[in-house]
Write a protein that holds these residues in place. Structure first.
Motif, PDB file in Angstrom:
ATOM      1  N   ASN A  86       0.794  -1.234   0.000  1.00 51.91           N
ATOM      2  CA  ASN A  86       0.000   0.000   0.000  1.00 51.91           C
ATOM      3  C   ASN A  86       0.828   1.287   0.000  1.00 51.91           C
ATOM      4  N   ASP A  87       2.127   1.185  -0.288  1.00 50.29           N
ATOM      5  CA  ASP A  87       2.925   2.403  -0.452  1.00 50.29           C
ATOM      6  C   ASP A  87       2.776   2.873  -1.899  1.00 50.29           C
ATOM      7  N   GLN A  88       3.418   4.004  -2.217  1.00 55.04           N
ATOM      8  CA  GLN A  88       3.346   4.481  -3.593  1.00 55.04           C
ATOM      9  C   GLN A  88       4.059   3.498  -4.529  1.00 55.04           C
ATOM     10  N   GLY A  89       3.625   3.468  -5.786  1.00 58.41           N
ATOM     11  CA  GLY A  89       4.143   2.489  -6.725  1.00 58.41           C
ATOM     12  C   GLY A  89       5.511   2.864  -7.276  1.00 58.41           C
ATOM     13  N   VAL A  90       6.337   1.828  -7.499  1.00 57.45           N
ATOM     14  CA  VAL A  90       7.601   2.019  -8.235  1.00 57.45           C
ATOM     15  C   VAL A  90       7.249   2.420  -9.662  1.00 57.45           C
ATOM     16  N   VAL A  91       6.266   1.729 -10.222  1.00 56.52           N
ATOM     17  CA  VAL A  91       5.564   2.173 -11.431  1.00 56.52           C
ATOM     18  C   VAL A  91       4.134   1.667 -11.320  1.00 56.52           C
ATOM     19  N   ALA A  92       3.266   2.208 -12.178  1.00 59.31           N
ATOM     20  CA  ALA A  92       1.869   1.772 -12.179  1.00 59.31           C
ATOM     21  C   ALA A  92       1.327   1.870 -13.599  1.00 59.31           C
ATOM     22  N   VAL A  93       0.328   1.036 -13.902  1.00 56.22           N
ATOM     23  CA  VAL A  93      -0.291   1.069 -15.234  1.00 56.22           C
ATOM     24  C   VAL A  93      -1.806   1.026 -15.087  1.00 56.22           C
ATOM     25  N   ALA A  94      -2.484   1.973 -15.733  1.00 61.02           N
ATOM     26  CA  ALA A  94      -3.955   1.997 -15.765  1.00 61.02           C
ATOM     27  C   ALA A  94      -4.400   1.812 -17.208  1.00 61.02           C
ATOM     28  N   VAL A  95      -5.404   0.965 -17.403  1.00 60.21           N
ATOM     29  CA  VAL A  95      -5.887   0.680 -18.763  1.00 60.21           C
ATOM     30  C   VAL A  95      -7.410   0.742 -18.785  1.00 60.21           C
ATOM     31  N   THR A  96      -7.959   1.390 -19.807  1.00 59.42           N
ATOM     32  CA  THR A  96      -9.395   1.296 -20.091  1.00 59.42           C
ATOM     33  C   THR A  96      -9.554   0.946 -21.574  1.00 59.42           C
ATOM     34  N   VAL A  97     -10.288  -0.113 -21.872  1.00 62.44           N
ATOM     35  CA  VAL A  97     -10.505  -0.511 -23.269  1.00 62.44           C
ATOM     36  C   VAL A  97     -11.991  -0.748 -23.518  1.00 62.44           C
ATOM     37  N   THR A  98     -12.398  -0.509 -24.757  1.00 62.35           N
ATOM     38  CA  THR A  98     -13.790  -0.722 -25.151  1.00 62.35           C
ATOM     39  C   THR A  98     -13.823  -1.666 -26.347  1.00 62.35           C
ATOM     40  N   ALA A  99     -14.790  -2.590 -26.318  1.00 55.38           N
ATOM     41  CA  ALA A  99     -14.962  -3.540 -27.432  1.00 55.38           C
ATOM     42  C   ALA A  99     -16.285  -3.245 -28.145  1.00 55.38           C
ATOM     43  N   ASP A 100     -16.368  -3.630 -29.422  1.00 53.62           N
ATOM     44  CA  ASP A 100     -17.685  -3.564 -30.074  1.00 53.62           C
ATOM     45  C   ASP A 100     -18.313  -4.965 -30.067  1.00 53.62           C
ATOM     46  N   LYS A 101     -19.500  -5.059 -30.686  1.00 55.12           N
ATOM     47  CA  LYS A 101     -20.213  -6.357 -30.622  1.00 55.12           C
ATOM     48  C   LYS A 101     -19.442  -7.454 -31.337  1.00 55.12           C
ATOM     49  N   ALA A 102     -18.622  -7.064 -32.327  1.00 57.11           N
ATOM     50  CA  ALA A 102     -17.862  -8.063 -33.095  1.00 57.11           C
ATOM     51  C   ALA A 102     -16.565  -8.452 -32.386  1.00 57.11           C
ATOM     52  N   GLY A 103     -16.320  -7.842 -31.226  1.00 54.39           N
ATOM     53  CA  GLY A 103     -15.102  -8.186 -30.460  1.00 54.39           C
ATOM     54  C   GLY A 103     -13.866  -7.443 -30.939  1.00 54.39           C
ATOM     55  N   VAL A 104     -14.086  -6.272 -31.555  1.00 51.24           N
ATOM     56  CA  VAL A 104     -12.951  -5.448 -31.992  1.00 51.24           C
ATOM     57  C   VAL A 104     -12.740  -4.333 -30.961  1.00 51.24           C
TER      58      VAL A 104
END
Ligand SMILES: Cc1cc2nc3c(=O)[nH]c(=O)nc-3n(C[C@H](O)[C@H](O)[C@H](O)COP(=O)(O)OP(=O)(O)OC[C@H]3O[C@@H](n4cnc5c(N)ncnc54)[C@H](O)[C@@H]3O)c2cc1C
Length: 290
Positions: free
Chosen positions: A191-209
């Motif tokens: 729970n300390d600050q990160g050495v590094v960190a990665v945040a991701v947000t992704v969106t898919a369509d109905k065809a899985g693209v």
């Protein structure tokens, strides 16, 4: 030793920004004090006036609306965000991020406005909120303005905020259908600050693209970094393990980490590759469940 100062306690936002305008070059605002008091004790910050925002209940709120999304008042504590049922339901990545931010004591007192304004490259909320396309509302005695959180960060501990402005609110749009988000920091102490960190947000369509991707690296440079080359690897494609790994490689190319007592820049680059690969997969799996 803390430099002597006059303590000012406004009762409203209007009073707070008026006090700030009156003492603009000789004062700072304080909220939870979890970051500011440390640098004041170290003698790195010495001001004549301290304006305390902590009691401004008009900025202490969590509001959610399906069309407008989420609004967090600046004096909302980390703990309130962590414990919010509406956030857990609609933005579970924010809940997970807060659960691993510092200790309960710090989360009980530290605020979202103070965290973002402090602009520590290792801060947890900024990468997650930028990946969610958040905006920040600033106010002064002259009026209000809203800007993207990504543009808010200009340098290490520096923001686009003018000296007479304060953070009023953080705004997060509603997530598009079939959207998934994930966040991971690598830290040496729980729970300390990160050495590094990665945040991701992704969106898919109905065809899985993959139709949209936002990858944000924390503590991989002086400000949160959008890994745009990694995003390009993903957008317009049906994602596979090979593309998750390619995105990790590309993200390392977008990063600019330092070497310090916690880790070498080479180790940080390695972590960025691994965490990006894993977080893209995690977010993608979640998006395709929705
Ligand atoms: C032991 C410890 C561990 C920590 N671990 C983590 C961690 O793992 N991850 C993480 O992200 N953070 C961590 N932190 C930092 C902590 O989250 C922040 O200190 C806290 O959120 C800052 O909020 P605050 O209200 O206490 O800000 P303050 O300390 O009061 O202020 C911080 C800065 O923001 C400014 N400010 C405050 N409010 C406003 C406002 N509304 N508008 C404009 N400027 C404002 C102040 O002038 C000051 O420059 C840790 C801190 C401690 C002490």
């Amino acid at each position: 030793m803390i430099h002597d100062f006059t303590y000012l306690k406004p009762g409203t936002v209007k009073e707070a920004v008026a006090m700030l305008a009156d003492h603009v070059d000789e004062c700072k605002v304080i909220c939870g004090g979890q970051s500011l008091l440390i640098v004041m004790r170290q003698g790195l910050v010495a001001v004549d006036y301290l304006i305390d925002l902590k009691g401004l209940n008009e900025l202490n709120y969590i509001k959610y609306d399906e069309k407008a999304g989420l609004k967090l008042g600046a004096t909302t504590t980390h703990r309130a965000i962590e414990k919010s049922a509406v956030i857990k339901k609609n933005y579970p990545v924010l809940t997970a991020m807060e659960e691993r931010l510092a200790s309960i004591q710090v989360r009980n007192w530290g605020t979202i406005g103070g965290n973002l304004a402090h602009a520590d490259a290792a801060g947890d909320p900024a990468p997650v909120l930028i990946s969610l396309d958040a905006k920040i509302k600033l106010g002064s005695s002259k009026g209000e303005r809203v800007m993207s959180l990504e543009e808010f960060y200009t340098d290490l501990f520096e923001t686009a905020m003018e000296h007479d402005e304060i953070v009023l609110e953080v705004q997060v749009p509603p997530a598009a259908p079939k959207t998934g988000s994930a966040y991971k920091k690598f830290n040496l102490i729980e729970n300390d600050q990160g050495v590094v960190a990665v945040a991701v947000t992704v969106t898919a369509d109905k065809a899985g693209v993959c139709t949209d991707a936002k990858i944000v690296l924390g503590n991989a440079g002086v400000v949160p970094i959008r890994a745009k080359s990694a995003e390009k690897v993903l957008i317009g494609k049906k994602l596979t393990d090979k593309l998750f790994a390619e995105a990790g490689e590309a993200a390392a190319g977008d990063a600019d980490p330092v070497s310090d007592i916690h880790a070498s820049s080479e180790f940080r680059l390695h972590l960025i590759k691994v965490l990006t690969k894993r977080m893209v997969k995690q977010a993608w799996d979640q998006a395709n469940k929705g």
